[in-house]
Design a protein around this motif. Structure first.
Motif, PDB file in Angstrom:
ATOM      1  N   PHE A 100      17.470 -11.834  40.739  1.00 39.02           N
ATOM      2  CA  PHE A 100      17.532 -11.393  42.104  1.00 39.02           C
ATOM      3  C   PHE A 100      18.980 -11.182  42.468  1.00 39.02           C
ATOM      4  O   PHE A 100      19.112 -11.120  43.708  1.00 39.02           O
ATOM      5  CB  PHE A 100      16.808 -12.743  43.090  1.00 39.02           C
ATOM      6  CG  PHE A 100      15.521 -12.758  43.252  1.00 39.02           C
ATOM      7  CD1 PHE A 100      14.902 -11.908  44.223  1.00 39.02           C
ATOM      8  CD2 PHE A 100      14.705 -13.462  42.362  1.00 39.02           C
ATOM      9  CE1 PHE A 100      13.500 -11.835  44.426  1.00 39.02           C
ATOM     10  CE2 PHE A 100      13.004 -13.394  42.588  1.00 39.02           C
ATOM     11  CZ  PHE A 100      12.652 -12.686  43.549  1.00 39.02           C
ATOM     12  N   THR A 222       7.753 -13.913  51.148  1.00 36.97           N
ATOM     13  CA  THR A 222       7.690 -12.545  51.177  1.00 36.97           C
ATOM     14  C   THR A 222       9.198 -11.887  50.752  1.00 36.97           C
ATOM     15  O   THR A 222       9.165 -10.827  50.201  1.00 36.97           O
ATOM     16  CB  THR A 222       6.967 -11.956  52.138  1.00 36.97           C
ATOM     17  OG1 THR A 222       7.578 -12.086  53.475  1.00 36.97           O
ATOM     18  CG2 THR A 222       5.536 -12.439  52.324  1.00 36.97           C
ATOM     19  N   ALA A 223       9.903 -12.705  51.103  1.00 38.35           N
ATOM     20  CA  ALA A 223      11.546 -12.138  51.173  1.00 38.35           C
ATOM     21  C   ALA A 223      12.216 -13.062  50.037  1.00 38.35           C
ATOM     22  O   ALA A 223      13.506 -12.720  49.942  1.00 38.35           O
ATOM     23  CB  ALA A 223      12.082 -12.077  52.280  1.00 38.35           C
ATOM     24  N   PHE A 224      11.932 -13.836  49.377  1.00 40.74           N
ATOM     25  CA  PHE A 224      12.545 -14.540  48.487  1.00 40.74           C
ATOM     26  C   PHE A 224      13.840 -14.894  48.764  1.00 40.74           C
ATOM     27  O   PHE A 224      14.730 -14.996  47.835  1.00 40.74           O
ATOM     28  CB  PHE A 224      12.503 -13.862  47.111  1.00 40.74           C
ATOM     29  CG  PHE A 224      10.905 -13.567  46.889  1.00 40.74           C
ATOM     30  CD1 PHE A 224      10.221 -14.541  46.131  1.00 40.74           C
ATOM     31  CD2 PHE A 224      10.440 -12.359  47.127  1.00 40.74           C
ATOM     32  CE1 PHE A 224       8.665 -14.376  46.081  1.00 40.74           C
ATOM     33  CE2 PHE A 224       8.975 -11.964  46.791  1.00 40.74           C
ATOM     34  CZ  PHE A 224       8.194 -12.996  46.231  1.00 40.74           C
ATOM     35  N   ARG A 228      17.236 -15.287  46.218  1.00 40.22           N
ATOM     36  CA  ARG A 228      18.308 -14.741  46.576  1.00 40.22           C
ATOM     37  C   ARG A 228      19.796 -15.114  46.849  1.00 40.22           C
ATOM     38  O   ARG A 228      20.832 -15.006  46.469  1.00 40.22           O
ATOM     39  CB  ARG A 228      18.038 -13.529  47.745  1.00 40.22           C
ATOM     40  CG  ARG A 228      17.140 -12.479  47.290  1.00 40.22           C
ATOM     41  CD  ARG A 228      16.363 -12.021  48.304  1.00 40.22           C
ATOM     42  NE  ARG A 228      17.387 -11.330  49.216  1.00 40.22           N
ATOM     43  CZ  ARG A 228      16.712 -10.762  50.478  1.00 40.22           C
ATOM     44  NH1 ARG A 228      15.380 -10.993  51.132  1.00 40.22           N
ATOM     45  NH2 ARG A 228      17.511 -10.184  51.368  1.00 40.22           N
TER      46      ARG A 228
ATOM     47  N   TRP B  77      16.335  -5.732  48.169  1.00 35.50           N
ATOM     48  CA  TRP B  77      16.867  -6.588  47.560  1.00 35.50           C
ATOM     49  C   TRP B  77      16.767  -6.395  45.889  1.00 35.50           C
ATOM     50  O   TRP B  77      15.944  -5.728  45.527  1.00 35.50           O
ATOM     51  CB  TRP B  77      16.795  -8.289  47.555  1.00 35.50           C
ATOM     52  CG  TRP B  77      15.139  -8.671  47.354  1.00 35.50           C
ATOM     53  CD1 TRP B  77      14.684  -8.901  46.044  1.00 35.50           C
ATOM     54  CD2 TRP B  77      14.379  -8.679  48.255  1.00 35.50           C
ATOM     55  NE1 TRP B  77      13.376  -9.150  46.367  1.00 35.50           N
ATOM     56  CE2 TRP B  77      13.011  -9.071  47.574  1.00 35.50           C
ATOM     57  CE3 TRP B  77      14.252  -8.364  49.709  1.00 35.50           C
ATOM     58  CZ2 TRP B  77      11.714  -8.974  48.307  1.00 35.50           C
ATOM     59  CZ3 TRP B  77      12.863  -8.634  50.357  1.00 35.50           C
ATOM     60  CH2 TRP B  77      11.678  -8.911  49.717  1.00 35.50           C
ATOM     61  N   HIS B  78      17.686  -6.833  45.169  1.00 27.47           N
ATOM     62  CA  HIS B  78      17.438  -6.490  43.492  1.00 27.47           C
ATOM     63  C   HIS B  78      16.334  -7.358  43.172  1.00 27.47           C
ATOM     64  O   HIS B  78      16.196  -8.646  43.473  1.00 27.47           O
ATOM     65  CB  HIS B  78      18.758  -6.720  42.908  1.00 27.47           C
ATOM     66  CG  HIS B  78      18.643  -6.828  41.428  1.00 27.47           C
ATOM     67  ND1 HIS B  78      18.762  -5.536  40.854  1.00 27.47           N
ATOM     68  CD2 HIS B  78      18.593  -7.694  40.577  1.00 27.47           C
ATOM     69  CE1 HIS B  78      18.808  -5.652  39.412  1.00 27.47           C
ATOM     70  NE2 HIS B  78      18.559  -7.081  39.312  1.00 27.47           N
ATOM     71  N   TYR B  79      15.627  -6.951  41.959  1.00 21.34           N
ATOM     72  CA  TYR B  79      14.569  -7.559  41.303  1.00 21.34           C
ATOM     73  C   TYR B  79      14.541  -6.929  39.920  1.00 21.34           C
ATOM     74  O   TYR B  79      14.398  -6.025  39.584  1.00 21.34           O
ATOM     75  CB  TYR B  79      13.197  -7.784  42.210  1.00 21.34           C
ATOM     76  CG  TYR B  79      12.219  -8.403  41.243  1.00 21.34           C
ATOM     77  CD1 TYR B  79      12.107  -9.531  41.409  1.00 21.34           C
ATOM     78  CD2 TYR B  79      11.241  -7.729  40.608  1.00 21.34           C
ATOM     79  CE1 TYR B  79      11.256 -10.467  40.956  1.00 21.34           C
ATOM     80  CE2 TYR B  79      10.357  -8.468  39.802  1.00 21.34           C
ATOM     81  CZ  TYR B  79      10.184  -9.785  39.988  1.00 21.34           C
ATOM     82  OH  TYR B  79       9.194 -10.775  39.412  1.00 21.34           O
ATOM     83  N   ALA B  80      14.801  -7.979  39.062  1.00 20.39           N
ATOM     84  CA  ALA B  80      14.455  -7.701  37.476  1.00 20.39           C
ATOM     85  C   ALA B  80      13.461  -8.557  36.994  1.00 20.39           C
ATOM     86  O   ALA B  80      13.599  -9.864  37.140  1.00 20.39           O
ATOM     87  CB  ALA B  80      15.761  -7.858  36.731  1.00 20.39           C
TER      88      ALA B  80
END
Lengths: 277, 277
Positions: A100, A222-224, A228, B77-80
């Motif tokens: 993230f 939903t926005a984690f 993050r 946001w980034h997600y991998a």
């Protein structure tokens, strides 16, 4: 920053070609007492086994073991071997910061020191039982400290919602046993609030955070936000942690070793607790 | 026998439903000194990373990481995330006893106590350099003891052939970079003799044995005698171990945690050494 440090140490020791993570010097900022007795401590396995029932996110590839050999060979001895496949994020697993955070550590880059240390086990079962969408608050962590003392810098913080008792019943553990993207809105399980994640990072400078649910953010997230915040601070996260009911609230140590997937965003995690007298 | 013991302990502690490996009591037969300082000891990563160049047996499925996501999400946001697949026996990995013994422990059944303990690092580089098919002998182990003292019961014995310096060059590390069954007769790398395996099991009652080559039996082995002796004695084996050149001969500890594959004959292993002053 850490990478540079390791290179300097390696150069000083005359060790050419040492990559980050291969060799780590003691951390001067650690709390003083963090000794583990490999022979005298009680060991607790904090990992669920990987099998057909291992729980994955509804959209993720599940674990599969494929037999290659199992039986007597022509030479007369037994031989067994398998192949396996899975998504990185299922079962007891690591979330590497890069999961993230764009510049976060990958699974193989996480400093070993973040994966071993003194730990606490914060019991929020009563709140989670009353509300399956519960978010652990700063007040919960402060209440823990009021009873057990301040959470020291470089502690591994485990959150005990009690959800592991539902494992591997996906309906109870995840809120739904359905799979696919349509199931995601029906996920229900407790998690860590953004504010409490920030407090752990900024006010307590923890090493790592673990939880006995499928995600450090609750099922309805939903926005984690917690992911993050922790990822941005290079804090590894351990999910689907097992057997927190076998641990005291404090006074134990955790060593949590992920599969060393180069460039991985996470992966299978084998975690142990060492509990002294 | 161990399984029964764990159940008895669990019953005595009033813990229902504890499976083997989840909770283990201290072992009275351990040597007295086995403390690890998580904050003060130097840590050495004994695992190679899993990537495209990770070395597998010529007939085994290789490691593959498949990207699922890598970039900015709609939420900003980034997600991998990735999927992975592999054979159990490649890279730095565990051989569970069942790999070569019909009634041996599977990867998830190995007692945690066999995976953590005091260790020794037996240097046989000179012999291996002179003969790439070298088999470590009882005399080599006795020579180690003459210099460093008797190998105590419940020690993790690591064999340092120096082969890790060839990693990940399969031609030099394995003797051939070819793949498939036709390549197997061309495998060349050192291993442990059957007699020395038997001596470690019977005369020293070791916990586990590790080696910095692809197999505890040498590349030219066709009957896998060392595997069979160790497996029959329920001794886990660690293969393709990294960074033994960063370790002293003695006075350090190893914690080697395999992926907890239910019914697995082995699997990815993340192993650390803790080196005190």
């Amino acid at each position: 920053m850490r990478g540079s440090f390791v290179v300097v140490i390696a150069a000083a020791a005359g060790l050419a070609g040492v990559a980050a993570g291969q060799l780590e010097q003691p951390d001067a900022q650690e709390p003083p007492e963090a000794t583990v007795d490999l022979t005298g401590d009680r060991l607790v396995d904090l990992s669920h086994a990987f099998n057909r029932r291992t729980i994955y996110w509804p959209t993720a590839q599940q674990f599969r073991l494929t037999e290659v050999a199992d039986g007597e060979t022509e030479g007369g001895w037994h031989y067994a071997a398998n192949n396996f496949r899975a998504a990185e994020h299922g079962g007891t697993h690591l979330d590497a910061p890069i999961h993230f955070a764009r510049n976060g550590d990958t699974a193989d880059e996480i400093p070993l020191r973040k994966l071993a240390g003194p730990a606490v086990n914060v019991d929020v079962r009563a709140k989670a039982d009353a509300d399956r969408d519960y978010l652990v608050t700063v007040a919960d962590l402060e209440a823990f400290e009021a009873e057990h003392g301040r959470i020291a810098t470089n502690t591994v913080v485990l959150l005990r919602t009690g959800w592991a008792r539902h494992w591997p019943d996906a309906r109870r553990y995840m809120g739904t046993a359905d799979r696919g993207a349509d199931a995601v809105p029906n996920l229900h399980f407790p998690g860590l609030s953004e504010q409490a994640a920030r407090w752990l990072v900024e006010q307590r400078r923890v090493k790592a955070v673990g939880i006995d649910t499928a995600s450090i953010d609750r099922g309805q997230s939903t926005a984690f936000e917690a992911h993050r915040v922790l990822a941005a601070a290079q804090v590894p996260v351990f999910e689907n942690v097992a057997n927190l009911d076998r641990l005291p609230a404090e006074g134990f140590h955790v060593i949590a070793l992920p599969m060393k997937i180069e460039g991985g965003s996470g992966g299978p995690l084998r975690a142990l607790a060492f509990v002294g007298d």
